[in-house]
Enzyme design. Structure first.
Site, PDB file in Angstrom:
ATOM      1  N   LYS A  54      43.523  43.750  39.894  1.00  0.00           N
ATOM      2  CA  LYS A  54      44.226  42.472  39.717  1.00  0.00           C
ATOM      3  C   LYS A  54      45.345  42.622  38.695  1.00  0.00           C
ATOM      4  O   LYS A  54      46.455  42.142  38.906  1.00  0.00           O
ATOM      5  CB  LYS A  54      43.227  41.369  39.311  1.00  0.00           C
ATOM      6  CG  LYS A  54      42.303  40.996  40.473  1.00  0.00           C
ATOM      7  CD  LYS A  54      41.097  40.155  40.079  1.00  0.00           C
ATOM      8  CE  LYS A  54      40.174  39.992  41.295  1.00  0.00           C
ATOM      9  NZ  LYS A  54      38.941  39.233  40.972  1.00  0.00           N
ATOM     10  N   GLN A  98      36.241  36.976  35.861  1.00  0.00           N
ATOM     11  CA  GLN A  98      35.608  37.857  36.836  1.00  0.00           C
ATOM     12  C   GLN A  98      34.106  37.571  36.896  1.00  0.00           C
ATOM     13  O   GLN A  98      33.431  37.577  35.877  1.00  0.00           O
ATOM     14  CB  GLN A  98      35.874  39.333  36.455  1.00  0.00           C
ATOM     15  CG  GLN A  98      35.364  40.327  37.474  1.00  0.00           C
ATOM     16  CD  GLN A  98      36.061  40.190  38.825  1.00  0.00           C
ATOM     17  OE1 GLN A  98      37.268  40.061  38.902  1.00  0.00           O
ATOM     18  NE2 GLN A  98      35.289  40.194  39.902  1.00  0.00           N
ATOM     19  N   ASP A 121      41.311  30.913  41.063  1.00  0.00           N
ATOM     20  CA  ASP A 121      40.267  31.359  41.987  1.00  0.00           C
ATOM     21  C   ASP A 121      39.858  30.237  42.943  1.00  0.00           C
ATOM     22  O   ASP A 121      39.182  30.472  43.942  1.00  0.00           O
ATOM     23  CB  ASP A 121      39.035  31.838  41.205  1.00  0.00           C
ATOM     24  CG  ASP A 121      38.911  33.353  41.190  1.00  0.00           C
ATOM     25  OD1 ASP A 121      39.477  33.995  42.099  1.00  0.00           O
ATOM     26  OD2 ASP A 121      38.254  33.884  40.277  1.00  0.00           O
TER      27      ASP A 121
END
Ligand code: NAP
Length: 286
Positions: A54, A98, A121
């Site tokens: 990422k 994460q 997200d």
């Protein structure tokens, strides 16, 4: 029939190139560089690889990334405090945590603390609610990436039966909402589904997101179906495999994603896109 491969790697590279161009354009017009905060808690090797990918993608396309690597014994209150600060930080457009988080931390409490406008997200109940009401803003990355793949191949949705296997908050559930918005008839299968083959055999569009190699037998695939394999399992020999018996499925499907190189690269590309959405690069109903 031998299926055509859906080349997620190439389609993601194309999307990232477009995003990179968009950033250059906007910055020429006087916009600030978009910023993404990436939070990693603990030292899980798989999470470490995802975070590295990422951050590299950010670098590649011109998003500034702010990286927070935190020890796995961090207090929940400290993590909440960091998120409060990032919510207020005007350099930060997106906040990514994460998953998975260590067990002593309530993941849902953390995710709900993110400002929904920075929730790249797309996991905050606000953004899931928007998706459920078919007015999505920031959309969960993997399901939306799959929609982009399906659009890329000219997939028909209306009148099609889409079967989603797996019902997690991050993949299966939002996937079913995306397919519903697109006009498909949607069936969601999960751990308690009795007779999985019965449903899979009816799928014009099949999406499997479970993480169990060989779960979907190739002889269940409807001839001519579009087959999307989200599963990622690392085998003892180090190779990565999906949920679907690929070799056999390829002989029945019209389109199929490889693992790796199908859905995975799209997830990261959509995360980048969401960061641009959060930075106000697109109008909200784009
Ligand atoms: P998860 O949270 O473990 O969810 C798996 C889902 O599958 C759950 O809904 C589970 O049901 C269901 N399930 C378990 N056994 C089943 C069975 N025998 N038949 C039907 N359904 C069953 O996993 P996830 O986060 O959604 O991820 C799923 C897979 O996709 C994993 O392999 C993950 O590594 C991969 N993944 C890939 C990407 C990518 O970018 N390519 C992104 C995210 C995840 P219950 O809810 O009842 O437990």
């Amino acid at each position: 029939m031998t299926a055509q491969l859906i080349d997620g790697k190439a389609i993601a590279a194309q999307l990232k190139a477009e995003l990179s161009e968009k950033i250059s354009e906007k910055m020429t017009a006087g916009h600030r560089r978009p910023g993404l905060a990436v939070i990693l808690v603990g030292a899980d090797p798989a999470s470490g690889i995802y975070v590295k990918n990422k951050r590299e993608s950010c670098e590649q396309i011109g998003i500034q990334s702010f990286f927070y690597a935190l020890p796995d014994n961090i207090e929940e209150s400290e993590l909440l405090k960091l998120i409060t600060d990032l919510n207020q930080d005007t350099q930060v457009d997106g906040i990514l945590i994460q998953l998975p988080l260590p067990h002593h931390i309530h993941a849902s409490k953390i995710l709900e603390h993110i400002d929904p406008r920075k929730d790249v997200d797309g996991f905050h109940p606000y953004n899931i609610g928007r998706l459920a009401q078919r007015r999505p803003l920031l959309r969960p990355c993997t399901p939306y990436g799959i929609m982009l793949l399906l659009n890329h191949i000219g997939q028909r949705f209306k009148g099609c039966h889409a079967v989603v296997v797996g019902a997690s908050n991050i993949v299966g559930r939002p996937m079913s909402l995306e397919l519903l918005i697109a006009g498909s008839t949607v069936t969601v299968c999960h751990r308690f589904t009795h007779d999985l083959p019965y449903f899979v055999r009816q799928a014009d569009i099949l999406v499997s997101a479970v993480g169990k190699p060989g779960l979907i037998h190739s002889e269940w695939i409807k001839p001519g179906a579009t087959v999307i394999d989200v599963g990622i399992t690392r085998l003892a020999d180090g190779t990565i495999t999906g949920d679907i018996e690929f070799a056999g499925a390829k002989e029945r499907a019209a389109w199929i994603t490889p693992v790796p190189g199908g859905v995975g690269p799209m997830t990261v590309a959509v995360l980048m896109r969401n960061t641009l959405v959060a930075a106000g690069y697109y109008d909200h109903h784009h």
